[in-house]
Design an enzyme around this catalytic site. Structure first.
Site, PDB file in Angstrom:
ATOM      1  N   HIS A  78      35.268 -45.951  70.498  1.00 62.89           N
ATOM      2  CA  HIS A  78      35.000 -47.362  70.237  1.00 62.89           C
ATOM      3  C   HIS A  78      33.513 -47.641  70.341  1.00 62.89           C
ATOM      4  CE1 HIS A  78      34.564 -48.422  74.571  1.00 62.89           C
ATOM      5  NE2 HIS A  78      35.600 -47.637  74.784  1.00 62.89           N
ATOM      6  N   ASP A  80      32.116 -50.741  70.924  1.00 58.23           N
ATOM      7  CA  ASP A  80      31.757 -51.863  71.786  1.00 58.23           C
ATOM      8  C   ASP A  80      31.641 -51.448  73.245  1.00 58.23           C
ATOM      9  OD1 ASP A  80      34.584 -51.439  71.483  1.00 58.23           O
ATOM     10  OD2 ASP A  80      34.975 -53.331  72.510  1.00 58.23           O
ATOM     11  N   ASP A 110      31.408 -44.847  78.804  1.00 63.63           N
ATOM     12  CA  ASP A 110      32.502 -45.592  78.165  1.00 63.63           C
ATOM     13  C   ASP A 110      32.014 -46.263  76.879  1.00 63.63           C
ATOM     14  OD1 ASP A 110      34.859 -46.934  77.707  1.00 63.63           O
ATOM     15  OD2 ASP A 110      34.590 -48.392  79.306  1.00 63.63           O
ATOM     16  N   GLU A 144      37.685 -52.525  71.477  1.00 67.03           N
ATOM     17  CA  GLU A 144      38.526 -51.866  72.474  1.00 67.03           C
ATOM     18  C   GLU A 144      38.384 -52.506  73.840  1.00 67.03           C
ATOM     19  OE1 GLU A 144      39.825 -49.113  75.611  1.00 67.03           O
ATOM     20  OE2 GLU A 144      37.807 -49.921  75.304  1.00 67.03           O
ATOM     21  N   GLU A 145      37.160 -52.927  74.167  1.00 70.49           N
ATOM     22  CA  GLU A 145      36.902 -53.450  75.503  1.00 70.49           C
ATOM     23  C   GLU A 145      37.511 -54.834  75.735  1.00 70.49           C
ATOM     24  OE1 GLU A 145      36.115 -51.737  77.814  1.00 70.49           O
ATOM     25  OE2 GLU A 145      34.587 -50.252  77.361  1.00 70.49           O
ATOM     26  N   GLU A 172      39.239 -41.366  74.532  1.00 65.86           N
ATOM     27  CA  GLU A 172      38.499 -41.328  75.790  1.00 65.86           C
ATOM     28  C   GLU A 172      39.388 -41.072  76.995  1.00 65.86           C
ATOM     29  OE1 GLU A 172      36.877 -45.168  77.034  1.00 65.86           O
ATOM     30  OE2 GLU A 172      38.323 -46.129  75.708  1.00 65.86           O
ATOM     31  N   HIS A 370      32.058 -49.450  83.537  1.00 65.90           N
ATOM     32  CA  HIS A 370      31.887 -50.892  83.724  1.00 65.90           C
ATOM     33  C   HIS A 370      31.005 -51.238  84.928  1.00 65.90           C
ATOM     34  CE1 HIS A 370      35.844 -51.875  81.343  1.00 65.90           C
ATOM     35  NE2 HIS A 370      35.127 -50.928  80.771  1.00 65.90           N
TER      36      HIS A 370
END
Length: 398
Positions: A78, A80, A110, A144-145, A172, A370
């Site tokens: 992804h 984003d 990520d 995705e996030e 992932e 994150h």
């Protein structure tokens, strides 16, 4: 920064990708598309862009196989990344600084590093003159996030996706702090539940019957008691990880207009991640029963209610797993199979009936998903390329 890193094309590609602020909210993906088109051109891969949802593009690169009619291999990532609190970062989140052999940047774990590892593995294999039996597609998806609803969830429903003829997918995982590499073959089912508790409104000095406060207390107690069961089970069995149990968290309480007025309604919101062993129908029936027991008029609704998606088989019934495991054994790396604790785009792929595994090829590295100062040792990034360079031919040539 090491001179070797400064001239390493894979490292520089990753740093360039990290500098793109594809950060929520309201991501503009144009710069990602321009960057990815450039990388694809340099490798020699044709590109297609599908805009199933306006301004939420999916870019697909394709390395055609010797037998393109066979089901293909999908390498998904992804574009984003989650928001940052820049003042809390020691290193600027979009500068991609390398300090003492560690690269810092939002999305470095990520999952922009994984995307670049895919790209670099394909580039190296192509440069060696290797041709794979199956076609390999590299997909770069949005959103995705924020749950993937306007990204992979919609893309898998399209003819564009069906035409890719995906037989197996990689996506992932999570970096592992120990020697092992974590491989994720399934995910817990995500439910977001709101329980609405109506009641008699009136002056805050009274002890009125049938108030929403009494009802919401009952509901919260029931959910929290069940949460404690999972917590105790996890703490008492070292073989379990968070992905093996059902997690319940009270995330919001809403209602009320003034300190001295008993409100006519209060709502409790819960984030629930149901273990793959959970009976979903029985779990919902339990919620229904709690609402009845809490008092008159108590109801519940779902703001998200994902269906159960079976995990990908990790035994001899799955030839892709056999090939994946053979590559890991050849590399001499130890892998452990886990259930992913959160949610990834893999669940949408598995829901179509296609086997998918989650792997972030990084070990001896704490997860910083994150977090402030998200980071990745450069040597781990480079080693991950070598791992995909072995895994990709193994699964694509079965």
């Amino acid at each position: 920064m090491s001179a070797d890193y400064a001239t390493n094309p894979a490292v520089n590609t990753l740093r360039d990708y990290l500098r793109i602020r594809s950060v929520h909210p309201n991501v503009n993906y144009d710069e990602c598309l321009t960057f990815l088109r450039g990388v694809a051109a340099a490798i020699g891969l044709p590109v297609q862009v599908f805009e199933v949802v306006p301004k939420k593009p999916v870019l697909v690169m394709t390395w055609e196989g010797l037998q393109p009619d066979l089901p293909s291999i999908l390498l998904n990532s992804h574009m984003d990344v989650v928001p940052v609190f820049e003042k809390s970062w020691k290193h600027p989140p979009f500068a991609a600084e390398i300090v003492d052999g560690v690269i810092y940047g939002r999305g470095v774990q990520d999952m922009k590093s994984v995307a670049v590892q895919y790209l670099e593995a394909v580039r190296r294999l192509k440069n060696k003159g290797i041709r794979l039996k199956r076609t390999v597609h590299l997909s770069f998806v949005p959103e995705e996030e924020v749950g993937g609803a306007e990204g992979m969830a919609e893309f898998v429903k399209t003819e564009h996706y069906k035409n890719l003829n995906v037989g197996f997918a990689l996506d992932e995982g999570i970096a592992c702090a120990t020697e092992e590499y974590q491989v994720f073959n399934g995910e817990r089912t995500i439910w977001h539940v709101s329980v609405v508790c109506p009641g008699k409104s009136g002056h805050g000095s009274l002890l009125l019957p049938d108030t929403c406060g009494e009802k919401i207390r009952y509901i919260i107690d029931k959910f929290m008691d069940l949460r404690q069961v999972s917590k105790t089970r996890l703490e008492s069995d070292p073989s379990l990880t968070i992905g093996d149990v059902t997690s319940i968290n009270l995330t919001m309480i809403s209602g009320g207009i003034q300190d001295n007025i008993i409100p006519e309604k209060m709502t409790a919101h819960f984030d629930i991640r149901l273990a793959t062993s959970e009976d979903l129908e029985a779990f919902e029936n339990t919620i229904k029963q709690w609402c009845v027991e809490a008092g008159a008029g108590v109801s519940y609704n779902f703001t998200q209610k994902d269906p159960y998606v079976p995990p990908t088989a990790v035994d001899n019934s799955n030839p892709y797993w056999v090939a994946f495991k053979a590559a890991a054994d050849k590399l001499g790396i130890k892998i452990v199979v886990r259930t992913f604790p959160g949610g990834t785009d893999s669940r949408f792929i598995r829901a179509t009936g296609t086997p998918a595994l989650g792997l972030t090829a990084t070990h001896l590295t704490p997860s910083s998903l994150h977090e402030h100062d998200e980071n990745l040792p450069v040597e781990q990034f480079l080693r991950g390329i070598e791992i995909y360079e072995e895994i990709l031919p193994s699964v694509a040539n079965i």
